[in-house]
Structures are given as structure tokens and as C-alpha cells.
Write a protein that holds these residues in place. Structure first.
Motif, PDB file in Angstrom:
ATOM      1  N   ARG A 178       0.830  -1.204   0.000  1.00 24.48           N
ATOM      2  CA  ARG A 178       0.000   0.000   0.000  1.00 24.48           C
ATOM      3  C   ARG A 178       0.864   1.252   0.000  1.00 24.48           C
ATOM      4  NH1 ARG A 178      -3.303   1.251   3.795  1.00 24.48           N
ATOM      5  NH2 ARG A 178      -5.100   1.804   2.504  1.00 24.48           N
ATOM      6  N   ILE A 191       2.039   1.876  -3.568  1.00 26.94           N
ATOM      7  CA  ILE A 191       0.981   2.468  -4.395  1.00 26.94           C
ATOM      8  C   ILE A 191       0.877   3.965  -4.104  1.00 26.94           C
ATOM      9  CG2 ILE A 191      -1.508   2.503  -4.832  1.00 26.94           C
ATOM     10  CD1 ILE A 191      -1.518  -0.509  -4.111  1.00 26.94           C
ATOM     11  N   ARG A 218       3.822   5.779  -5.638  1.00 28.68           N
ATOM     12  CA  ARG A 218       3.665   5.902  -7.093  1.00 28.68           C
ATOM     13  C   ARG A 218       2.697   7.042  -7.432  1.00 28.68           C
ATOM     14  NH1 ARG A 218       4.758   2.457 -11.909  1.00 28.68           N
ATOM     15  NH2 ARG A 218       3.832   3.715 -13.553  1.00 28.68           N
ATOM     16  N   ARG A 219       1.616   7.148  -6.683  1.00 28.26           N
ATOM     17  CA  ARG A 219       0.649   8.222  -6.923  1.00 28.26           C
ATOM     18  C   ARG A 219       1.264   9.593  -6.638  1.00 28.26           C
ATOM     19  NH1 ARG A 219      -4.879   5.668  -4.152  1.00 28.26           N
ATOM     20  NH2 ARG A 219      -5.200   4.012  -5.714  1.00 28.26           N
ATOM     21  N   TYR A 229       8.453   3.468  -6.964  1.00 30.06           N
ATOM     22  CA  TYR A 229       7.651   2.312  -6.558  1.00 30.06           C
ATOM     23  C   TYR A 229       8.522   1.265  -5.868  1.00 30.06           C
ATOM     24  CZ  TYR A 229       4.955  -2.027  -7.087  1.00 30.06           C
ATOM     25  OH  TYR A 229       4.309  -3.226  -6.865  1.00 30.06           O
ATOM     26  N   ILE A 259      -6.743   3.464  -0.999  1.00 26.61           N
ATOM     27  CA  ILE A 259      -6.020   2.282  -1.467  1.00 26.61           C
ATOM     28  C   ILE A 259      -6.672   1.046  -0.859  1.00 26.61           C
ATOM     29  CG2 ILE A 259      -3.768   1.130  -1.545  1.00 26.61           C
ATOM     30  CD1 ILE A 259      -2.502   3.894  -0.974  1.00 26.61           C
ATOM     31  N   ALA A 307      -5.283  -5.111  -2.525  1.00 21.47           N
ATOM     32  CA  ALA A 307      -4.046  -4.327  -2.451  1.00 21.47           C
ATOM     33  C   ALA A 307      -2.943  -5.007  -3.258  1.00 21.47           C
ATOM     34  CB  ALA A 307      -3.612  -4.162  -0.996  1.00 21.47           C
ATOM     35  N   ALA A 322      -3.674  -4.325  -6.953  1.00 18.96           N
ATOM     36  CA  ALA A 322      -3.394  -2.933  -7.290  1.00 18.96           C
ATOM     37  C   ALA A 322      -1.893  -2.660  -7.327  1.00 18.96           C
ATOM     38  CB  ALA A 322      -4.070  -2.012  -6.281  1.00 18.96           C
ATOM     39  N   ALA A 323      -1.151  -3.258  -6.402  1.00 21.19           N
ATOM     40  CA  ALA A 323       0.296  -3.053  -6.373  1.00 21.19           C
ATOM     41  C   ALA A 323       0.970  -3.673  -7.586  1.00 21.19           C
ATOM     42  CB  ALA A 323       0.886  -3.633  -5.089  1.00 21.19           C
ATOM     43  N   ASP A 380      -0.350  -4.155 -10.488  1.00 19.09           N
ATOM     44  CA  ASP A 380      -0.691  -3.332 -11.641  1.00 19.09           C
ATOM     45  C   ASP A 380       0.089  -2.023 -11.661  1.00 19.09           C
ATOM     46  OD1 ASP A 380      -2.429  -5.175 -12.671  1.00 19.09           O
ATOM     47  OD2 ASP A 380      -4.235  -4.237 -11.864  1.00 19.09           O
ATOM     48  N   SER A 381       0.611  -1.586 -10.494  1.00 12.66           N
ATOM     49  CA  SER A 381       1.399  -0.355 -10.428  1.00 12.66           C
ATOM     50  C   SER A 381       2.876  -0.589 -10.717  1.00 12.66           C
ATOM     51  CB  SER A 381       1.264   0.275  -9.033  1.00 12.66           C
ATOM     52  OG  SER A 381      -0.056   0.661  -8.767  1.00 12.66           O
TER      53      SER A 381
END
Length: 517
Positions: free
Chosen positions: A35, A38, A41-42, A58, A235, A241, A244-245, A247-248
Motif C-alpha cells: 500500500r 501504491i 507511485r501516486r 515504486y 487504497i 491491495a 493494485a500493487a 498493476d502499479s
């Protein structure tokens, strides 16, 4: 949505699993570092960083505490429970009187009052110097380990600065401002903000960040975070999570096959072994034994490869158990054993997150089970244990016997083999597996180091081996019947010859060049 192809994990998935193992050592719930990565990265996107910088941010966040195994022994020496003190450290700014109170409260925590007083006096006699040496080892180790995992130079440089502060009052180099890589300035905020958001909500995370603005954290990063913290911290938890991670991740489609997967798993095993210096080379040694024995027993090359891969990471769950327990020089109490018995389960959980690693995860969970049902964590017995389960258990038992432990010296190979025979006769190990391991010992031994690399003298090779096993200069001097000054000279010459600057670098060199049987 990206991910692994059938039967082959991606590099991003393996490193995400490693981050969950790191969470264990930080005293944080699984997905903490996922998390945080993520969020980082944002933040990198909000700050207008390039795609390359966003990718480096990241991974700098995901693995920013990869050096935590290298200093676990020292953390335990100063603070007692290395995991507990790391968890508590998220709630305090490492500066000024609050940090001084934190040190006083946590030095030698849980130990007798006289021991606490002596340890505190030793720490405070040169608090900055003592912490600086500890954190220098951490940071140098983090950079080395990041390199072994194939991470780019930007990530290696960033993770070496995890304890630096924007105001220049950090350690070990007292870097300030833009001298700290931007990737790490973002990672530091993301890592801490994730904890405060989880414990107290978005407002608590904003308050923490603003209270440390210009001190621990870069004001520009804090302002970007505070401007839209609610959206940045939106998140998911749990399996979402993980997805999503992945994919990041900048390399989410890079599948690991064959040798590349083996090298990654071996590097993770090295990382795990560094938690306890007396375990150095343990995971690779178990993998060599188990893989060789599997082929000798007639297992297919594919099954032998699966077993070898599981062996590389069989102890990854050890990160969830404090060095205060692993380093005890006497009997463990019931509470200690409860934690120890959990480590195969924790390791299996970490690996089970990775698609295509189900077989390896099952082997990791079972590596301390016994045919007579007296093993752990499940107490499995008899035919519920596969041939591979039994072989991995025997390989772990043999390798462990030939390594030193705080409560005993290492056994010689013949003694270790006899011990395995006795355990097989008592039903604690499988007799066929023990015989296969005994046969494999000779084959593996034949591949051991036959020449001294890097121009090391025989004495320097001895010293290097002892340094790699975590011995102090005083202990090395006593073992070799030489003076501490002579040991220091040998260490300096050895480090110069092999091109390293700390014990972890020496340890990894020793593993790579066969110094550890």
C-alpha cells in the motif's frame, strides 16, 4: 489486468511477496509496503516525475526496508525485540527529545533492570555513533541486496538513504535536502503515512506529515500529499491491495523463467539468512542438498527443481520471529516456541500470494513436519507428507546440524549424519530421505571451494568466514589465538581485496565463493 502466465510468476509478484515478508520483520500487517508503494507511485505522478522515476519510486518504497535483516542482530542487542521496536518507531519522529525518550523506553526492553541500565549507559555514551554504525550497516546492506535482486541503480542509491532526513539530522551520512534521492524522500512519507492512516485515518496521516514537514520530510512532498490526501490514500486492503500493487509495478509483465527465477529465489534466501549471522548460507546449502538428493532418488527434473526452489526460501517466515528468540543461548519457553512453530506457516502464506508457486508454498509450510506427527505447525504425519516434504525436512535437519547455534557448536559432517540416523530410527525423519541426503552430502561437498579467490591468504580466508558468521573481532581473536589488532588488520586487508565495506558484503562474497560448507 496484468499478471503471471500459468506456472511462471512475474518479477513484480516475487518482489511483492518479498515485501510482505519484510512487513513481518517490521511488525506491520501484510500489504503495508504494498500500500505504501501504491501511495508513493501516486505521489510521484502528482509531482510530475518521469515514467522511469515513478518506477524507481515504486520499488524504492516497496523494498525500502530490505536492509532490515542485516541489522536485526544489532537491534536485538540494543533493544531486545527487534520487531517490536521497529513497529513502535513509526509513531515517533527520530529527532530531539521525543526520540531520546523513545530510546530510553525501548533500550533492552523486557530484560532485567540491571541489564537495561547497563545497555542504556552503553548506548548513551555515544548514541549517535552507535546508531550511526548500526544504520550504516543497514543502508549499505540494502543497496547490496537491491543490486542482487536486479533492481536499477536509482533504487540501490535510494534504499541506502532510508534513515536520512530532509533537515540533515539523519543517519548515517547526515544528507539533507536534494542530496537525498527524490525517490526516497517520497518513499519515507508514503511508508509512514500508510501506518498513521491505517491507525488513525486520513486526518492523522496529514497531521503527522505536516508536523514533520521540513524535518524528516521534504516540504514539497508533504504539500503534494496534504493537498489531496483522501484520494491518495484511497487504497484497497487485502488481496485487492496485492492486485493494485502488481498493476502499479513498472515491470509487471516481466515473467521469471528457469535460471532467472532460481537466481531471484536464491537472493531472497540470502536476504532471509542475514537475519541471524549463524544462519549464513543456510538456504543455499539446503537447496543444494535437497536438489541433489531428489535427482538421486529418481524424482523428475521438474519435481527436483520445485523442491530446490522451495528450499531457497523455506525459511522466509523466520522474519516474523524476533532475534531475541532466535539468538537465545538457552532453552526456549512456551511463548517462544509458539512463535517459532509459526514460521513455516508464515512462510507458506507469503509464497501462496505468488501465482504459480503453490507447490513451493506447500513445501515451505511442511519443512518442519515429521513422519511421527511431532512436527510443526500442523502436526502432519505419515502418508500426508509427500516424498518431497520428507526430503526437504531431512535436508534442513542436516544443514542445521552442521551450522553453529547460540546454544551449541556446529557438528562435524559425520556427527550430523549420525544424528539424522538416530532421528530416522525414532520416526522423526524419513529413513529413505536421510539416506538420500547422506549420499548427496558427498556430491555437494565436491563442489565446494577448492581455491582461495581474490588473492586471499589462508588466514584471511579463515577470518572472512568467521566475520561472515557474525563473530566479533574479540571472538575471532580468541578462536584463532591471535590479537584483536591482528584481526582488525586481517579484516581491513580482506575487505580491500574483495571490494566490500561491511560484514554483509563480506557475507555475500563468502556465500558466492563457497566459504560456507
Amino acid at each position: 489486468m496484468s499478471g503471471s502466465t500459468a506456472g511462471a510468476p512475474t518479477r513484480a509478484e516475487m518482489l511483492a511477496a518479498l515485501s510482505i515478508a519484510i512487513d513481518l520483520g517490521l511488525g506491520q500487517p501484510a500489504e503495508h509496503m504494498l500500500r505504501a508503494a501504491i501511495l508513493a507511485r501516486r505521489l510521484a505522478e502528482r509531482l510530475g516525475l518521469s515514467a522511469q522515476q515513478r518506477g524507481a519510486t515504486y520499488y524504492s518504497t516497496l523494498l525500502m526496508w530490505i536492509g532490515c535483516t542485516a541489522d536485526s542482530q544489532e537491534y536485538a542487542r540494543w533493544f531486545g525485540d527487534d520487531i517490536a521496536v521497529r513497529a513502535a518507531s513509526y509513531l515517533v519522529d527520530w529527532s530531539g527529545l521525543p526520540f531520546l525518550r523513545f530510546l530510553v523506553d525501548h533500550v533492552a526492553e523486557g530484560r532485567p533492570l540491571t541489564r537495561r541500565a547497563a545497555t542504556l549507559a552503553g548506548m548513551m555514551s555515544d548514541a549517535r555513533g552507535n546508531l550511526g554504525r548500526l544504520l550504516h550497516s543497514h543502508c549499505m546492506s540494502a543497496a547490496l541486496l537491491a543490486g542482487r535482486l536486479g533492481l536499477p541503480q536509482e533504487v540501490q542509491d535510494a534504499v541506502a538513504c532510508a534513515f536520512e532526513r530532509y533537515d540533515g539530522r539523519g543517519l548515517p551520512q547526515a544528507l539533507s535536502g536534494d542530496r537525498i534521492p527524490l525517490e526516497m524522500r517520497i518513499a519515507q512519507l508514503a511508508d509512514t503515512a500508510e501506518v498513521h492512516d491505517r491507525l488513525g485515518g486520513v486526518d492523522a496521516a496529514i497531521a503527522m506529515a505536516q508536523s514533520r514537514r521540513g524535518g524528516q520530510f521534504d516540504p514539497v512532498v508533504v504539500d503534494a500529499f496534504a493537498a489531496d490526501a483522501g484520494a491518495l490514500l484511497d487504497i484497497p486492503h487485502g488481496s485487492a491491495a496485492w492486485t493494485a500493487a502488481i498493476d502499479s509495478a513498472p515491470d509487471r509483465d516481466a515473467v521469471l523463467h528457469g535460471e532467472a527465477l532460481d537466481e531471484t529465489l536464491a537472493a531472497i534466501g540470502d536476504f532471509v539468512d542475514l537475519k541471524c549471522p549463524f544462519m549464513l548460507g543456510h538456504s543455499r546449502g539446503v537447496a543444494d542438498l535437497a536438489g541433489s538428493a531428489a535427482l538421486a532418488m529418481g524424482m523428475s527434473p521438474a519435481d527436483a527443481s520445485t523442491l530446490r526452489r522451495a528450499a531457497y526460501v523455506h525459511d522466509i517466515g523466520r522474519l516474523g520471529v524476533s532475534n531475541l528468540i532466535w539468538s537465545k543461548d538457552g532453552p526456549l519457553d512456551d511463548a517462544d516456541w509458539e512463535r517459532v512453530r509459526m514460521h513455516p506457516y508464515l512462510g507458506g502464506r507469503v509464497l501462496s500470494r505468488v501465482p504459480g508457486m503453490d507447490a513451493e508454498a506447500a513445501l515451505v509450510r511442511a519443512h518442519h513436519e515429521r513422519p511421527d506427527g511431532g512436527g510443526y505447525p500442523a502436526g502432519s504425519r505419515g502418508t500426508t507428507l509427500t516424498r518431497a516434504d520428507r526430503l526437504l525436512a531431512a535436508a534442513v535437519a542436516y544443514r542445521s546440524a552442521t551450522e553453529p547455534r547460540p546454544y551449541r557448536v556446529a557438528l562435524e559432517p559425520a556427527e550430523a549424519a549420525a544424528r539424522l540416523q538416530r532421528r530416522a530410527a525414532a520416526g522423526q525423519l524419513d529413513a529413505e530421505a536421510v539416506a538420500a541426503i547422506a549420499a548427496a552430502v558427498g556430491a555437494v561437498g565436491a563442489r565446494a571451494r577448492t581455491a582461495t579467490p581474490a588473492g586471499l591468504t589462508p588466514r584471511e580466508a579463515e577470518v572472512l568466514t568467521l566475520v561472515a558468521q557474525g563473530r566479533t573481532n574479540r571472538q575471532i581473536a580468541a578462536s584463532l589465538s591471535i590479537s584483536e589488532k591482528t584481526v582488525r588488520n586481517h579484516v581491513e586487508h580482506t575487505y580491500a581485496k574483495i571490494g566490500v565495506s561491511n560484514r554483509v558484503g563480506a557475507s555475500l562474497f563468502a556465500i558466492d565463493h563457497g566459504f560456507l560448507r
